[in-house]
Motif scaffolding. Structure first.
Motif, PDB file in Angstrom:
ATOM      1  N   GLN A 155     -16.028  -5.210  -2.769  1.00 13.36           N
ATOM      2  CA  GLN A 155     -16.136  -3.539  -3.046  1.00 13.36           C
ATOM      3  C   GLN A 155     -15.347  -2.688  -2.712  1.00 13.36           C
ATOM      4  OE1 GLN A 155     -18.544  -5.748  -1.797  1.00 13.36           O
ATOM      5  NE2 GLN A 155     -19.673  -4.659   0.251  1.00 13.36           N
ATOM      6  N   HIS A 156     -14.319  -3.827  -1.635  1.00 13.77           N
ATOM      7  CA  HIS A 156     -12.860  -2.943  -1.134  1.00 13.77           C
ATOM      8  C   HIS A 156     -12.262  -2.651  -2.191  1.00 13.77           C
ATOM      9  CE1 HIS A 156     -10.589  -2.364   2.361  1.00 13.77           C
ATOM     10  NE2 HIS A 156     -10.991  -2.348   3.424  1.00 13.77           N
ATOM     11  N   ALA A 157     -12.346  -0.545  -2.359  1.00 12.69           N
ATOM     12  CA  ALA A 157     -11.340  -0.687  -2.848  1.00 12.69           C
ATOM     13  C   ALA A 157      -9.930  -0.023  -2.022  1.00 12.69           C
ATOM     14  CB  ALA A 157     -11.991   1.145  -3.348  1.00 12.69           C
ATOM     15  N   ASP A 158      -9.580  -0.338  -1.023  1.00 12.80           N
ATOM     16  CA  ASP A 158      -8.507   0.498  -0.874  1.00 12.80           C
ATOM     17  C   ASP A 158      -7.716  -1.100  -0.813  1.00 12.80           C
ATOM     18  OD1 ASP A 158      -9.160   2.775  -0.174  1.00 12.80           O
ATOM     19  OD2 ASP A 158      -9.082   2.254   2.227  1.00 12.80           O
ATOM     20  N   ALA A 159      -8.158  -2.480  -0.954  1.00  5.46           N
ATOM     21  CA  ALA A 159      -7.861  -3.672  -1.141  1.00  5.46           C
ATOM     22  C   ALA A 159      -6.845  -3.648  -2.938  1.00  5.46           C
ATOM     23  CB  ALA A 159      -8.764  -5.016  -0.917  1.00  5.46           C
ATOM     24  N   HIS A 160      -8.142  -3.398  -4.171  1.00  7.64           N
ATOM     25  CA  HIS A 160      -8.039  -3.396  -4.732  1.00  7.64           C
ATOM     26  C   HIS A 160      -6.192  -2.571  -5.622  1.00  7.64           C
ATOM     27  CE1 HIS A 160     -11.838  -5.011  -4.918  1.00  7.64           C
ATOM     28  NE2 HIS A 160     -11.591  -5.760  -6.457  1.00  7.64           N
ATOM     29  N   LEU A 161      -6.534  -1.574  -4.851  1.00  7.75           N
ATOM     30  CA  LEU A 161      -5.163  -0.044  -4.382  1.00  7.75           C
ATOM     31  C   LEU A 161      -4.125  -0.934  -4.522  1.00  7.75           C
ATOM     32  CD1 LEU A 161      -5.483   2.490  -6.290  1.00  7.75           C
ATOM     33  CD2 LEU A 161      -6.202   3.301  -3.543  1.00  7.75           C
ATOM     34  N   ALA A 162      -4.264  -1.823  -3.373  1.00  8.86           N
ATOM     35  CA  ALA A 162      -2.972  -2.196  -2.804  1.00  8.86           C
ATOM     36  C   ALA A 162      -2.884  -3.723  -3.144  1.00  8.86           C
ATOM     37  CB  ALA A 162      -3.354  -2.553  -0.953  1.00  8.86           C
ATOM     38  N   LEU A 163      -3.147  -4.115  -3.771  1.00 10.54           N
ATOM     39  CA  LEU A 163      -3.351  -5.833  -4.530  1.00 10.54           C
ATOM     40  C   LEU A 163      -2.280  -4.681  -5.949  1.00 10.54           C
ATOM     41  CD1 LEU A 163      -2.880  -8.263  -4.850  1.00 10.54           C
ATOM     42  CD2 LEU A 163      -4.503  -8.574  -5.784  1.00 10.54           C
ATOM     43  N   ALA A 164      -3.104  -3.787  -6.434  1.00 13.21           N
ATOM     44  CA  ALA A 164      -2.219  -3.232  -7.898  1.00 13.21           C
ATOM     45  C   ALA A 164      -0.908  -2.988  -7.616  1.00 13.21           C
ATOM     46  CB  ALA A 164      -3.301  -1.591  -8.074  1.00 13.21           C
ATOM     47  N   THR A 165      -1.128  -2.625  -6.583  1.00 15.44           N
ATOM     48  CA  THR A 165       0.604  -1.645  -5.879  1.00 15.44           C
ATOM     49  C   THR A 165       1.592  -2.925  -5.539  1.00 15.44           C
ATOM     50  OG1 THR A 165      -0.346   0.573  -4.875  1.00 15.44           O
ATOM     51  CG2 THR A 165       1.455   0.207  -4.006  1.00 15.44           C
ATOM     52  N   PHE A 166       1.054  -3.620  -4.950  1.00 16.85           N
ATOM     53  CA  PHE A 166       1.642  -5.207  -4.935  1.00 16.85           C
ATOM     54  C   PHE A 166       2.641  -5.400  -6.601  1.00 16.85           C
ATOM     55  CE2 PHE A 166       2.560  -9.718  -5.628  1.00 16.85           C
ATOM     56  CZ  PHE A 166       3.321  -9.926  -4.483  1.00 16.85           C
ATOM     57  N   HIS A 167       1.315  -5.392  -6.897  1.00 16.89           N
ATOM     58  CA  HIS A 167       2.152  -6.208  -8.566  1.00 16.89           C
ATOM     59  C   HIS A 167       3.020  -5.065  -8.806  1.00 16.89           C
ATOM     60  CE1 HIS A 167      -0.543  -9.441  -9.327  1.00 16.89           C
ATOM     61  NE2 HIS A 167      -1.611  -8.647  -8.570  1.00 16.89           N
ATOM     62  N   ALA A 168       2.349  -3.852  -9.386  1.00 17.80           N
ATOM     63  CA  ALA A 168       3.329  -2.220  -9.376  1.00 17.80           C
ATOM     64  C   ALA A 168       4.830  -2.606  -9.176  1.00 17.80           C
ATOM     65  CB  ALA A 168       3.164  -1.346  -9.726  1.00 17.80           C
ATOM     66  N   GLU A 169       5.113  -2.740  -7.568  1.00 18.02           N
ATOM     67  CA  GLU A 169       6.303  -2.657  -6.494  1.00 18.02           C
ATOM     68  C   GLU A 169       6.814  -3.820  -7.160  1.00 18.02           C
ATOM     69  OE1 GLU A 169       7.601  -0.984  -4.683  1.00 18.02           O
ATOM     70  OE2 GLU A 169       5.784   0.631  -3.308  1.00 18.02           O
ATOM     71  N   VAL A 170       6.544  -5.168  -7.598  1.00 22.38           N
ATOM     72  CA  VAL A 170       7.664  -5.804  -7.772  1.00 22.38           C
ATOM     73  C   VAL A 170       8.200  -6.231  -8.568  1.00 22.38           C
ATOM     74  CG1 VAL A 170       7.009  -8.800  -7.806  1.00 22.38           C
ATOM     75  CG2 VAL A 170       6.318  -7.491  -6.338  1.00 22.38           C
ATOM     76  N   ILE A 171       7.031  -5.557  -9.832  1.00 24.59           N
ATOM     77  CA  ILE A 171       7.744  -5.860 -11.098  1.00 24.59           C
ATOM     78  C   ILE A 171       9.127  -4.545 -10.910  1.00 24.59           C
ATOM     79  CG2 ILE A 171       7.039  -5.058 -13.291  1.00 24.59           C
ATOM     80  CD1 ILE A 171       4.408  -6.272 -13.194  1.00 24.59           C
ATOM     81  N   ASP A 172       8.680  -3.534 -10.367  1.00 24.59           N
ATOM     82  CA  ASP A 172       9.874  -2.422 -10.879  1.00 24.59           C
ATOM     83  C   ASP A 172      10.547  -2.884 -10.199  1.00 24.59           C
ATOM     84  OD1 ASP A 172       9.787   1.020 -11.383  1.00 24.59           O
ATOM     85  OD2 ASP A 172       9.873   0.545  -8.760  1.00 24.59           O
ATOM     86  N   LYS A 173      10.665  -3.577  -9.108  1.00 26.95           N
ATOM     87  CA  LYS A 173      11.869  -3.882  -8.508  1.00 26.95           C
ATOM     88  C   LYS A 173      13.130  -5.469  -8.566  1.00 26.95           C
ATOM     89  CE  LYS A 173      11.128  -0.412  -5.389  1.00 26.95           C
ATOM     90  NZ  LYS A 173       9.999   0.694  -5.967  1.00 26.95           N
ATOM     91  N   VAL A 174      11.908  -6.102  -9.200  1.00 25.25           N
ATOM     92  CA  VAL A 174      12.556  -7.464  -9.491  1.00 25.25           C
ATOM     93  C   VAL A 174      12.821  -7.943 -11.061  1.00 25.25           C
ATOM     94  CG1 VAL A 174      12.792  -8.169  -7.550  1.00 25.25           C
ATOM     95  CG2 VAL A 174      10.753  -8.909  -8.653  1.00 25.25           C
TER      96      VAL A 174
END
Length: 257
Positions: A155-174
């Motif tokens: 139920q840790h919403a912020d962890a889901h959010l941060a992991l989603a951001t990880f996927h987004a950042e990596v795809i966006d940058k590389v």
């Protein structure tokens, strides 16, 4: 400890222990932090929610392991949103990650120990450039820590959010191909994680602003209207505490840009 920049949160109703307890579940819906029974730890959290970040850190450090989640949250939020000296910001984030990693060894089942390591390293990576951070192996550490957080606390919403951001950042940058093959980043997974975060904590300026940023990284300009709508919702919110005020302010700045 070097003197931090004072943060003044105008218009916020000050917290005391009674008000904090009444609003705890709302304020901590994102990080799923349990209500502390120790009055000294309650006081440290009062300081955090009032925006007295350095005092919250000092109070948390005095409690050893029991105070490290509030210590790390106060340090990370201050470093990311208040500290303007880049060298200080990087130092504070790395200190946060190191403390969190130490707490993992002492309390491996503490979700906050894993989350605040990931958050600090993620913000540090954004500062030095995500591409550079990936070459230093930080991406694997961030992804592992966030996946562990979610495993320990679904139920840790912020962890889901941060992991989603990880996927987004990596795809966006590389890019999608290299990001997927090398770092396990995936557009569909990122979008699904953002949706999970929204389902868990939909009325949060944190969720709305991070989702807005991630949508554009994952989907490009075709989702710009949706992202703007999310930022509009965040910018219109009446913040309850200092951290929410910082996120709302960031949403308003993004809209103005």
């Amino acid at each position: 400890m070097t003197e931090w920049t004072a943060y003044v949160s105008p218009g916020d109703k000050p917290f005391d222990t009674e008000r904090l307890q009444a609003l705890w579940s709302r304020l901590h819906k994102g990080d799923a932090e349990p209500w502390p029974t120790d009055p000294a730890l309650q006081h440290a959290w009062v300081l955090f929610h009032n925006g007295a970040f350095q005092h919250a850190v000092q109070a948390g450090l005095a409690l050893d392991d029991a105070g490290l989640n509030v210590t790390n949250k106060a340090t990370a939020i201050y470093a990311n949103y208040v500290e303007r000296r880049e060298a200080n910001r990087e130092t504070l984030l790395l200190e946060t990650a190191a403390r969190a990693e130490k707490l993992q060894r002492h309390q491996p089942d503490n979700p906050g120990a894993w989350y605040w390591q990931a958050y600090a390293l993620g913000r540090y990576s954004q500062g030095i450039s995500v591409a550079k951070a990936l070459t230093q192996g930080l991406g694997v550490r961030i992804k592992t820590a966030l996946e562990t957080t979610i495993k320990l606390c679904p139920q840790h919403a912020d962890a889901h959010l941060a992991l989603a951001t990880f996927h987004a950042e990596v795809i966006d940058k590389v890019g999608h191909l290299i990001g997927g093959m090398t770092y396990g980043a995936d557009r569909a997974t990122g979008l699904a994680l953002f949706e999970t975060a929204m389902a868990l904590n939909p009325d949060s300026a944190v969720t709305l602003t991070e989702y807005a940023n991630g949508l554009v990284m994952l989907e490009g300009e075709k989702r710009l209207t949706d992202a703007t709508a999310l930022l509009d919702r965040a910018a219109a919110m009446e913040p309850l505490d200092a951290m929410e005020r910082l996120y709302v302010a960031s949403a308003r700045v993004a809209l103005e840009g």
